[in-house]
Enzyme design. Structure first.
Site, short mmCIF file in Angstrom:
data_model
loop_
_atom_site.label_atom_id
_atom_site.label_comp_id
_atom_site.label_asym_id
_atom_site.label_seq_id
_atom_site.Cartn_x
_atom_site.Cartn_y
_atom_site.Cartn_z
N ASN A 50 0.94 -1.36 0.01
CA ASN A 50 -0.01 0.04 0.17
C ASN A 50 0.84 1.22 0.07
O ASN A 50 1.50 1.51 1.07
CB ASN A 50 -0.97 -0.03 1.28
N GLU A 108 -3.83 0.10 -5.73
CA GLU A 108 -4.38 1.27 -6.35
C GLU A 108 -5.30 1.95 -5.83
O GLU A 108 -5.64 3.15 -5.79
CB GLU A 108 -4.71 0.96 -7.79
N ASP A 162 -1.71 -2.52 9.48
CA ASP A 162 -2.70 -3.86 9.72
C ASP A 162 -3.60 -3.86 8.84
O ASP A 162 -4.77 -4.90 8.50
CB ASP A 162 -2.93 -3.72 11.10
N GLY A 218 3.08 0.83 7.66
CA GLY A 218 1.95 1.61 8.15
C GLY A 218 2.15 2.53 9.20
O GLY A 218 3.09 2.40 9.77
N GLY A 268 -0.11 1.85 11.81
CA GLY A 268 -0.65 0.87 12.85
C GLY A 268 -0.06 -0.29 12.64
O GLY A 268 -0.20 -1.17 11.63
N GLY A 291 -8.50 -1.73 13.30
CA GLY A 291 -8.19 -0.30 13.03
C GLY A 291 -8.80 0.06 11.99
O GLY A 291 -8.66 1.31 11.68
P1 ADP Z 1 -2.07 2.68 8.12
O1 ADP Z 1 -1.21 1.57 9.19
O2 ADP Z 1 -1.03 3.61 7.90
O3 ADP Z 1 -3.37 2.78 8.42
P2 ADP Z 1 -3.04 0.29 6.57
O4 ADP Z 1 -2.22 -0.80 5.90
O5 ADP Z 1 -3.87 0.01 7.60
O6 ADP Z 1 -1.86 1.45 6.89
O7 ADP Z 1 -3.76 0.86 5.22
C1 ADP Z 1 -4.91 2.09 5.56
C2 ADP Z 1 -5.90 1.89 4.56
O8 ADP Z 1 -5.50 2.05 3.25
C3 ADP Z 1 -6.54 0.62 4.83
O9 ADP Z 1 -7.78 0.71 4.83
C4 ADP Z 1 -6.43 -0.03 3.43
O10 ADP Z 1 -7.75 -0.75 2.88
C5 ADP Z 1 -6.20 1.34 2.48
N1 ADP Z 1 -5.70 0.89 1.16
C6 ADP Z 1 -4.76 0.01 0.85
N2 ADP Z 1 -4.40 0.36 -0.54
C7 ADP Z 1 -4.69 1.68 -0.71
C8 ADP Z 1 -4.49 2.70 -1.81
N3 ADP Z 1 -3.59 2.05 -2.67
N4 ADP Z 1 -5.19 3.89 -1.89
C9 ADP Z 1 -5.84 4.26 -0.84
N5 ADP Z 1 -6.01 3.43 0.32
C10 ADP Z 1 -5.45 2.22 0.36
MG MG Z 2 -4.61 0.66 9.68
#
Ligand code: ADP
Ligand code: MG
Length: 600
Positions: free
Chosen positions: A159, A192, A218, A248, A250, A569
């Site tokens: 991501n 994406e 997570d 990330g 979290g 989360g």
């Molecule tokens: P963080 O710990 O920073 O919150 P996460 O892995 O929990 O990182 O991702 C945050 C959110 O972004 C999740 O809801 C995930 O589903 C969503 N996500 C994943 N890929 C993308 C993307 N390419 N663009 C926007 N949101 C995304």
């Molecule tokens: Mg998260």
């Protein structure tokens, strides 16, 4: 017990012993002894003044490659060991120790011909790889490459917007170099949009993969797990090992994996290096999942926690400060403390039987890690692979450069697959040497096409403990109606990489740890709890407002009209919610079994 068996048990049995030159050749010679847990390196020439020997802990090793010289008249063979030991930092930060990459190359020149030396070099490389991967060998084992499984193939889902948005850069500087040294084949796909990973894992051919790894926080792993559960073959699919490389904000599960390996609690790139090291070791452990249902009838599978009140407020209200990384939670905590809300609700649960709800004593071993690794920086594209695998719409345009582990000169090169690997060359081979082609083989090209359908059809085992949400809970349940500061149903040790909320939890203890804080707690006491949570000592404060109950299932019915509930989360619909444990349903790549970690 025989002496040999005892030695084997305590890891001191010598599995291999040999005398080798070094590379680059400076006339130095070393005696090497390999035990179950360590490689002992003693310099023979020039003879040192003292009996000092270097000890390489196999816990710190990611892989070992055999190499040969560009000069075909050189009858020597070589093997190179890639390690990430803890080294003292020049400027003390935190623990003052951090992981640094070290590659040591030894020259095998005892035999008359190259083939003889190559056999010895391969024996050493195979032995080291077996020990890293936990494949049992003894001094009696005939050690050859045939003991090794084929290189693992991992699907990395990244991501680019997780945390501070560093995932892609850290992938290049930390993850890909290490997993390449560990002979792991991979296909890396950048997501994406939200739910992209969820759709991808619904449609991939699982037989192609040995694991799916979320390179993010997570939230992305939550997508992966639910994507697997949405497949018609969910029962098989959910057995696919899943892993996490923390990029990330979290990173709770990564914190739990790091702590389970006995490593010191670290954050950022240090946590990522530890988790990548563990991923290279590859051990898999069963992990409980909790099936969650909400009043709209939606069902999902959670691996981390359901939160209501203080914690979910902080999590969601700080979403917009994602660029701050984990610091967003510290800031949010302070802001929320200043305007502390309480929530009225009914919390019901099915207590776990006493025999399973014990608190095991945790072993804590101190280590730290760091990530500044001396690898080349090359641009990464949306989809990158060393396997000829890519998403159809974003095929990576490969540059046609020979990768370092596909030698031009070696007679052992794998047959050409017609696929040109990407233009990154992470293997920092000593000048004048090339890999001898015993690294990972390229898989047949496959195309991963995302299923863009937005239909969600979660399958899964029946929830025997739960009554429908519109009916009363079963009679054996306990119900508490109260004003709460927070309710947290958690099934991992960590709520964040540095929040050890349930130190005695295990990945597959079959328990939901229901923790709640009742209204009436002072702000000072709440701060004390959260500060203590960094070390996991908050239960020792015996705060009367903090309750912990190990349960099998729970139901939460908010009576306050507005609020935030999160699952792993991620924001969920606000209203009645319930969940029950499904013991050891998933498989998590945790890396090193604790038994392999030597104290020092
Ligand atoms: P963080 O710990 O920073 O919150 P996460 O892995 O929990 O990182 O991702 C945050 C959110 O972004 C999740 O809801 C995930 O589903 C969503 N996500 C994943 N890929 C993308 C993307 N390419 N663009 C926007 N949101 C995304
Ligand atoms: Mg998260």
């Amino acid at each position: 017990m025989s002496l040999a068996l005892e030695a084997c048990r305590d890891g001191s049995e010598t599995l291999l012993h040999g005398e080798f030159g070094a590379y680059p050749p400076k006339g130095t010679r070393f005696a090497l002894s390999l035990t179950w847990t360590e490689l002992h390196i003693q310099r023979l020439v020039p003879k040192p003044d003292s009996d000092h020997r270097t000890v390489v802990r196999l816990v710190d090793v990611v892989g070992c490659h055999t190499l040969r010289s560009h000069t075909l008249t050189d009858r020597s063979a070589y093997f190179c060991i890639y390690t990430y030991p803890l080294k003292k930092r020049k400027v003390a930060v935190g623990s003052g120790r951090a992981r640094q990459r070290t590659a040591r190359t030894f020259q095998v020149d005892n035999a008359e011909c190259y083939a003889g030396n190559q056999t010895i070099a391969e024996r050493w490389a195979a032995a080291i790889k077996c020990l890293v991967l936990g494949i049992p060998i003894s001094s009696e084992t005939e050690i050859t490459c045939s003991l090794l499984p084929r290189p693992r193939r991992l699907l990395l889902l990244l991501n680019p917007f997780g945390g501070k948005g560093n995932a892609l850069q850290w992938c290049q500087t930390h993850i890909l170099p290490m997993i390449t040294e560990a002979d792991v084949s991979f296909n890396l796909i950048q997501t994406e949009r939200q739910n992209h990973a969820r759709e991808l894992v619904q449609s991939i051919s699982l037989a192609e993969w040995d694991g799916i790894v979320a390179v993010s926080g997570d939230g992305l792993l939550y997508e992966v797990i639910n994507g697997l559960m949405e497949r018609p073959d969910w029962e098989e699919a959910i057995k696919m090992p899943v892993g996490i490389l923390p990029c990330g904000s979290g990173n709770a599960l990564a914190g739990a994996i790091n702590s389970c390996a006995g490593f010191e609690q670290v954050l950022g790139q240090e946590l990522l290096t530890n988790c990548t090291l563990l991923l290279c070791h590859g051990a898999v452990s069963p992990m409980d999942l909790v099936s969650i249902t909400t009043s709209s009838g939606s069902r999902s599978f959670s691996f981390l926690c359901v939160a209501w009140g203080f914690i979910s407020d902080v999590d969601i209200e700080t979403e917009k400060y994602r660029h701050m990384g984990p610091a967003r939670f510290t800031m949010g905590l302070m802001v929320r403390l200043a305007s502390l809300n309480t929530y009225r609700g009914r919390l019901s649960y099915l207590p776990a039987p006493d025999s399973v709800a014990h608190r095991p004593i945790l072993r804590s071993i101190t280590m730290s890690a760091n990530g500044s690794l001396p690898f080349q920086r090359m641009p990464l594209h949306r989809t990158i692979s060393d396997m000829g695998l890519c998403e159809k719409r974003h095929a990576f345009s490969f540059q046609g450069v020979e990768p370092a582990d596909e030698p031009t000169l070696s007679p052992n090169s794998p047959p050409s697959s017609g696929f040109q690997p990407p233009n990154f060359n992470f293997e920092t081979l000593p000048e004048g040497l090339v890999a001898d082609g015993k690294g990972p083989r390229l898989a047949n090209p496959t195309v991963v096409t995302p299923n863009t359908s937005s239909t969600r059809c979660i399958h899964g085992p029946p929830d025997h403990f739960l009554a429908p949400l519109d009916q009363p809970v079963p009679k054996s349940w306990v119900t508490v109606e109260d004003d709460f500061v927070m309710v947290l149903a958690i099934y991992q040790t960590h709520l964040g990489a540095d929040l050890l909320s349930v130190p005695f939890a295990c990945f597959n203890d079959g328990l939901i740890h229901l923790c709640y804080v009742k209204a009436g707690i002072s702000r000072a006491a709440l701060i004390r709890l959260f500060l203590a949570m960094e070390k996991g000592t908050h239960f020792e404060q015996e705060c009367p407002y903090l309750i912990h109950v190990p349960v099998r299932a729970f139901r939460l019915e908010p009576l306050t009209r507005k609020g935030i509930i999160t699952i792993d989360g991620e924001r969920a619909e606000y209203g009645p919610i319930q969940g029950q444990i499904h013991h050891g349903m998933a498989n998590l790549i945790t890396g090193i079994e604790k038994a392999k970690i030597t104290t020092f």
